[in-house]
Design an enzyme around this catalytic site. Structure first.
Site, short mmCIF file in Angstrom:
data_model
loop_
_atom_site.label_atom_id
_atom_site.label_comp_id
_atom_site.label_asym_id
_atom_site.label_seq_id
_atom_site.Cartn_x
_atom_site.Cartn_y
_atom_site.Cartn_z
N SER A 2 15.30 -29.25 -19.31
CA SER A 2 16.01 -29.87 -20.54
C SER A 2 17.42 -29.54 -20.79
CB SER A 2 15.68 -30.70 -21.37
OG SER A 2 14.64 -31.78 -20.96
N GLU A 19 26.44 37.68 -5.88
CA GLU A 19 27.20 36.18 -4.92
C GLU A 19 27.34 37.38 -3.80
OE1 GLU A 19 25.65 34.03 -3.29
OE2 GLU A 19 24.55 33.06 -4.77
#
Length: 825
Positions: free
Chosen positions: A390, A104
């Site tokens: 219920s 790089e």
């Protein structure tokens, strides 16, 4: 002479040129200075340059506590915008650092942020190619681009990049910037930084990377997609060879080392590809629920970029048990064709610790999360869940106790029609016609008598039930519809909300806010927030103690027998909705509350649906293991239960209601369809009638009365006997097997009219469970599936659903949604 003239002209020309050049210089300098000033004003300030804060990955952990109190954690998932974990430069292998510099930015340690030779080289290439092919950027320039700028190749960006690079070089050392770069750079497939890249590509710690692996990674940042070793292995190999050659030229490695590394196979040594995003490795329903809560409280940026460490309440051991037992239960129902196959037939489970509100397990569906995703355990707005049937009744019963009734207070279970509008009536039904007559609240809950629940709501008011139930569950009141059918559980609820609501009973009347997160730490392990349990009293302790006692009866001798867990005092309630579309069991021990739901996603009815048969076994298997693993052995609150301070005798109630109606001319009254008198709890068929202006209500019905015993017991007979009428006839409910007056344990009964006295003794053939007597008949769970649309004829008893085993109905083709409760348009 001519020569002098030429010299003067030439001198004048030079002066003119000098003026022009100077003017251009001034103008150019001004333009450049103005441009640089404008660029500099848009750059980050000095403090931002110093305070390096990369976007970090947030990690979510479970918390396991064993019976001895030892704590451990399991990674559940990782949340990120850029999947990044910082690592110190010293932990990064030297050959990876050198490989990055070689490929790089070779003169990295010589330049001051900008490399003029590199820029000239890039300019020559771009001019030759007539496009922006190279940028000539140094590692420092790449770092500032990744942190503060875009990747767009423009002259403006390059100027900004150069200025920032020079500024960064003044503030940081070369090693500090290299560490930043290696933690910041993108390596492809969602991996940012060398630590995540090492795990992504090789499933290794970064410190363990070999030369071949390090050079492969070093070559990726320039073109992570086209050089991906997963998708383009040949290009990745060529790129690695280029990196190795550069390292040889720099003197970092020998040619022999490079040749050996070049022989290293790429694909054979790669870890399986996992595309990054929001990664929920375990308990995905719970993990995504935690992420949603965090984003609502702290914002998306803090969660996705803050590098937080979230320690949740989930117990991964219980989560695994919940997933396994729910999956086995639902797959069994699918295989027996009780519900739809594939991913349509579904289930959900939520478990909450009573004392703290800690959510210990959540399963939002059965099947792979990628295929299911919708969280049925807690979907959140606008889809809150399914009708509870219920299983909602305990909130109604608790409200009745809060308003002065007691477990032995009696209510009628006989037929009733409630006027809901002009010409419109709602006629709810019990599961069985044998569920008429008087019931204590305890036995009505155990047998899940719909019409007792309806009468409680009618007596107290739907608004009262709405407010009290919302407080017990910690919900906004508007979540529950204040209509008569609230008695039968018509407002949608989620299993997590139900489990939290039932904690209120188990804790002695304290609502405990559900807790998903115990604490939050930053990336350095410093505690940022600690969440404490939040509790408040919403019902009296005496009410909760009575509810525990009554809901225990549901398990010992009611509709929830299959939810029993050996050695633990389990309490709870079944629920089944209209035509068996939903089945529920919600129950608890002194330490743990759990809700289980089963149903079809397309709302089609299930075959033979019952909460006791479908959900209770799943609950029992989960709880048996969970209670043992957590070392739970708590006790329910002790003390006296609720005592009745409100009269529940039919005669007294009728006198009170009669006085109220006299004060309210033109009111609505309930009358017996046989006698025309004011209905009593013993009337088998009733209807509501509107009184005209000034009209007085009729006297109470004299045909139907209580059983010969004259008082209610804790286990009342399914149907009352009636006194003799004018002709001397008498109608009584008798046991079909013994021929005597029916008792509460008679499996089959029938009403008969006798011209004379008829039988006088109660059935002795059937009695309570004992070593010498048969067991009582299966209990039935009568639920919201008996809800009818206003104005429609009453449903036949066979249309109701029960938690007792029933013959499988024929498959039905319709898939209508649950009916809207009365009072809604």
């Amino acid at each position: 002479m001519a020569k002098r003239t030429w010299i003067r002209k030439y001198t004048a020309f030079l002066r003119y040129i000098n003026v022009v050049v100077l003017a251009c210089c001034f103008i150019g300098t001004g333009l450049v200075a103005g441009g640089l000033l404008a660029v500099r004003e848009s750059l980050p300030d000095a403090e931002e340059l110093i305070a390096y804060r990369p976007r970090l990955t947030t990690e979510i952990y479970s918390t396991e506590i064993d019976a001895e109190g030892n704590t451990s954690h399991t990674l559940l998932g990782r949340v990120f915008k850029e999947d990044r974990e910082p690592v110190d430069l010293q932990k990064i292998p030297l050959h990876l650092r050198r490989a990055t510099i070689a490929i790089e930015d070779r003169p990295y340690y010589q330049h001051r942020g900008v490399d003029p030779k590199g820029i000239l080289r890039a300019a020559w290439v771009n001019l030759h190619e007539r496009s922006l092919r190279q940028g000539g950027s140094t590692i420092t320039q790449q770092l500032v681009r990744n942190m503060w700028l875009t990747r767009k190749k423009t002259l403006d960006r390059k100027i900004r990049e150069a200025i920032l690079a020079l500024e960064l070089e003044r503030r940081y050392s070369k090693d500090e910037m290299l560490e930043m770069y290696l933690n910041e750079v993108y390596y492809g497939h969602g991996a940012y930084g060398v630590k995540v890249a090492a795990h992504m590509f090789f499933d290794k710690n970064v410190s363990d990377l070999s030369l071949a692996e390090a050079t492969l990674l070093a070559g990726l940042p320039r073109s992570p997609l086209s050089c991906s070793p997963y998708r383009h292995p040949q290009k990745a190999k060529q790129r690695r060879r280029h990196v190795l050659h550069a390292m040889v030229e720099m003197g970092y490695i020998t040619s022999a080392q490079a040749a050996k590394a070049d022989q290293h196979q790429i694909q054979a040594n790669l870890a399986p590809l996992q595309e990054r995003g929001i990664t929920a490795f375990r308990a995905p329903y719970f993990t995504h629920l935690v992420v949603r809560q965090l984003c609502e409280q702290y914002g998306v940026a803090a969660v996705y970029e803050g590098g937080l460490r979230i320690y949740t309440t989930l117990d991964m051991r219980l989560q695994k048990i919940a997933e396994e037992e729910l999956t086995k239960g639902v797959e069994s129902l699918r295989s027996r064709r009780r519900m739809k196959g594939g991913l349509v037939g579904q289930g959900a489970l939520a478990a909450v610790e009573v004392a703290t509100g800690d959510v210990l397990a959540i399963v939002g569906g059965v099947g792979d999360y990628e295929d299911v995703q919708y969280n049925r355990a807690y979907a959140g707005p606008p889809l809150y869940g399914r009708q509870p049937g219920s299983s909602f009744k305990p909130y109604v019963w608790a409200t009745a106790l809060e308003k002065g009734y007691g477990p032995s207070s009696t209510f009628s279970g006989s037929a009733i029609s409630i006027r809901t509008g002009p010409g419109k009536y709602w006629s709810p039904k019990n599961y069985s016609p044998r569920q008429g007559g008087n019931y204590t609240l305890r036995w009505a809950l155990a047998q899940s008598v719909n019409l007792v629940s309806v009468r409680i709501v009618r007596k107290l008011g739907a608004k009262t039930i709405q407010k009290a139930a919302a407080q017990m569950m910690g919900l906004p009141e508007e979540r529950l519809r204040a209509v008569p059918a609230i008695a039968l559980g018509t407002s949608e609820l989620a299993p997590l909300e139900q489990a939290v609501g039932y904690c209120t009973f188990a804790s002695g009347g304290l609502y405990t806010k559900p807790r998903l997160i115990r604490r939050i730490e930053n990336a350095h392990g410093e505690t940022l927030v600690t969440f404490r349990p939040e509790r408040k009293r919403v019902i009296k302790k005496a009410t909760a103690i009575s509810m525990i006692s009554m809901m225990r009866t549901v398990v010992t001798s009611g509709t929830g027998r299959r939810a029993a867990v050996s050695g633990y005092p389990i309490c709870g309630k079944t629920g089944t909705t209209q035509r068996g579309r939903d089945a529920w069991w919600v129950g608890y021990s002194p330490d743990l509350s759990c809700a289980v739901w089963v149903g079809n996603d397309d709302y089609t009815p299930m075959r033979g649906s019952s909460g006791g048969g479908f959900c209770a076994p799943i609950f029992a298997k989960f709880m048996a293991q969970a209670l043992k693993l957590r070392g739970y052995n708590g006790k329910y609150p002790e003390g006296a239960g609720a005592k009745a301070t409100r009269r529940s005798q039919p005669e007294k109630e009728e006198e009170k209601e009669e006085e109220e109606d006299k004060e309210r001319p033109g009111g609505t009254i309930t009358v017996c369809t046989t006698s025309g008198g004011r209905a009593t709890p013993y009337c088998p068929s009733t209807v509501e009638r509107v009184l005209g202006p000034g009209e007085s209500p009729p006297s109470p019905c004299r045909i139907h009365g209580p059983a010969s015993s004259g008082h209610a017991s804790e286990r009342p007979a399914p149907g009352p006997s009636s006194p003799a009428d004018e002709t001397g006839s008498r109608t009584v409910t008798v046991c079909t097997q013994s021929g005597q007056l029916a008792g509460p344990y008679c499996p089959q009964t029938v009403e008969r009219t006798f011209a004379g006295g008829g039988p006088t003794g109660t059935c002795t053939l059937h009695g309570p469970p004992s070593n010498s007597s048969p067991k009582p008949p299966p209990a039935t769970d009568t639920t919201a599936d008996t809800i009818e649309k206003p104005g429609t004829p009453p449903a036949t008893p066979g249309d109701a659903h029960s938690d007792a085993p029933k013959p499988e109905p024929k498959p039905e083709a319709d898939d209508e949604k649950p009916l809207k409760p009365p009072g809604e348009q």
